[in-house]
Design a protein around this motif. Sequence first.
Motif, PDB file in Angstrom:
ATOM      1  N   ASP A   1       1.206  -1.159  -0.222  1.00  0.00           N
ATOM      2  CA  ASP A   1       0.164   0.017  -0.004  1.00  0.00           C
ATOM      3  C   ASP A   1       1.107   1.468   0.174  1.00  0.00           C
ATOM      4  N   ALA A   2       0.015   2.651   0.194  1.00  0.00           N
ATOM      5  CA  ALA A   2       0.983   4.060  -0.066  1.00  0.00           C
ATOM      6  C   ALA A   2       2.283   4.245   0.577  1.00  0.00           C
ATOM      7  N   GLU A   3       1.647   3.079   1.923  1.00  0.00           N
ATOM      8  CA  GLU A   3       2.817   4.289   2.922  1.00  0.00           C
ATOM      9  C   GLU A   3       3.905   2.983   3.285  1.00  0.00           C
ATOM     10  N   LYS A   4       3.593   1.752   2.831  1.00  0.00           N
ATOM     11  CA  LYS A   4       4.650   0.992   2.565  1.00  0.00           C
ATOM     12  C   LYS A   4       5.577   1.269   1.810  1.00  0.00           C
ATOM     13  N   ILE A   5       4.824   2.259   0.516  1.00  0.00           N
ATOM     14  CA  ILE A   5       5.816   1.908  -0.525  1.00  0.00           C
ATOM     15  C   ILE A   5       6.529   3.409  -0.391  1.00  0.00           C
ATOM     16  N   ALA A   6       5.784   4.409   0.462  1.00  0.00           N
ATOM     17  CA  ALA A   6       6.714   5.225   0.682  1.00  0.00           C
ATOM     18  C   ALA A   6       7.892   5.233   1.724  1.00  0.00           C
ATOM     19  N   ALA A   7       7.342   4.053   2.938  1.00  0.00           N
ATOM     20  CA  ALA A   7       8.309   3.722   3.717  1.00  0.00           C
ATOM     21  C   ALA A   7      10.026   3.308   2.841  1.00  0.00           C
ATOM     22  N   LYS A   8       9.806   1.843   2.620  1.00  0.00           N
ATOM     23  CA  LYS A   8      10.722   1.574   1.970  1.00  0.00           C
ATOM     24  C   LYS A   8      11.440   2.764   0.720  1.00  0.00           C
ATOM     25  N   ILE A   9      11.065   3.563  -0.201  1.00  0.00           N
ATOM     26  CA  ILE A   9      11.444   4.164  -0.746  1.00  0.00           C
ATOM     27  C   ILE A   9      12.071   5.340   0.090  1.00  0.00           C
ATOM     28  N   LYS A  10      11.605   5.744   1.482  1.00  0.00           N
ATOM     29  CA  LYS A  10      12.440   6.204   2.264  1.00  0.00           C
ATOM     30  C   LYS A  10      14.184   5.891   2.690  1.00  0.00           C
ATOM     31  N   LYS A  11      13.591   4.463   3.189  1.00  0.00           N
ATOM     32  CA  LYS A  11      14.711   4.170   3.494  1.00  0.00           C
ATOM     33  C   LYS A  11      15.386   3.949   2.392  1.00  0.00           C
ATOM     34  N   ALA A  12      15.277   3.670   1.639  1.00  0.00           N
ATOM     35  CA  ALA A  12      16.114   3.427  -0.353  1.00  0.00           C
ATOM     36  C   ALA A  12      17.764   3.874   0.112  1.00  0.00           C
ATOM     37  N   GLN A  13      18.303   2.824  -0.744  1.00  0.00           N
ATOM     38  CA  GLN A  13      19.787   3.316  -0.452  1.00  0.00           C
ATOM     39  C   GLN A  13      20.199   4.394  -1.590  1.00  0.00           C
ATOM     40  N   THR A  14      21.156   6.097  -0.915  1.00  0.00           N
ATOM     41  CA  THR A  14      21.700   6.595  -1.834  1.00  0.00           C
ATOM     42  C   THR A  14      23.204   6.826  -1.022  1.00  0.00           C
ATOM     43  N   ASP A  15      23.519   7.989  -1.109  1.00  0.00           N
ATOM     44  CA  ASP A  15      24.487   8.751  -1.110  1.00  0.00           C
ATOM     45  C   ASP A  15      24.636   9.445   0.026  1.00  0.00           C
ATOM     46  N   ALA A  16      26.074  10.065   0.037  1.00  0.00           N
ATOM     47  CA  ALA A  16      26.106  11.185   0.583  1.00  0.00           C
ATOM     48  C   ALA A  16      25.731  13.007  -0.170  1.00  0.00           C
TER      49      ALA A  16
END
Length: 333
Positions: A213-228
């Motif tokens: 669901d929308a909440e889960k999608i947002a939470a997963k993207i928020k935690k997704a790997q990026t860099d500085a």
Amino acid sequence: MKKRIFSGMQPTNNLHLGNYLGALRNWVDLQQDDYECIFCVVDLHAITVPQESERLAQATREIAAAYIAAGVDPEKAIIFPQSAVPAHSQLMWMLATMTQMGKLERMTQFKDKAGKNTERVGLGLFAYPVLMAADILAYKATHVPVGEDQKQHLELAREIASTFNTRYKTDFFPQPEPQILGAATRVMSLKDGTKKMSKSDESDNSRINLTDDAEKIAAKIKKAQTDAEPLPHDVAGLKERAGADNLVTIYAALSRRGKADVLKEFGGQQWSAFKPALAELAVKELSPITERMSDLLAHPEKIDKILRDGAERADTLARPILRDAMDIMGFWK
Ligand code: TRP
């Protein structure tokens, strides 16, 4: 001759964003008037690794529901379970007799799945690509949309078709062409941008499921790997930044824009600004699919009707082709 497309997905775990952007959405785009589309739920392939018998039929319905929810139109395309059309298994046996074991041993997917344990792996896993060749050739499909990982299997299907044609001095089987639409989108794990997004990854946060669901999608993207670093201004700036590249790739694919174009808009911004935009876009694009899917799954009888109807249409196409192949081989009738 009208182009005939054949492709399939296994009824194993739930589908994720990688399946959607890498495959399913391409299928939907292929449903044009000059293409005849056959989309199979390959349950016979699924059992090359043990499946729970209580789950298999439902998993088949779920994949069919995902096809339809993503936009495959059952009025136009044929959607059906592989096991419901006997020609697949029958043609597979015939083709197996003209496939060299050495070629099957060289299949990288087999090597990966079998590991060192080749004494104990099932014959089905070994013969998997022959069944895939039979899937395609049973319909004389001309075009096969597949991902990078299935290209080797498709190449083998072409070789098997040639072997049959050469042995029986015929041009009966056409050479199926791999169909890669546009730049095939490779969606990577949200946790590790160097690995493919996969249903077998033990971390659920590594993928966006078509049922999230929308909440889960947002939470997963928020935690997704990026860099500085902030987002770069051009595509070259994504080099050696796998996590960053992956999120930009996903954004570009979902919005059907180029990465360069996306970076023109977001270049210089922080991930904290980009991620909510990506989450919003992902929710906007995926939620209609998720909703349609749960509507369909609430009415399994509708899915079953589509699958039955599809199986009948598929059988009507495959049966005479199988019989012709049997005639060419000289079987009694
Ligand atoms: N092996 C394919 C996969 O795992 C699924 C598949 C089975 C397939 N038969 C096929 C794909 C025929 C294309 C054509 O992705």
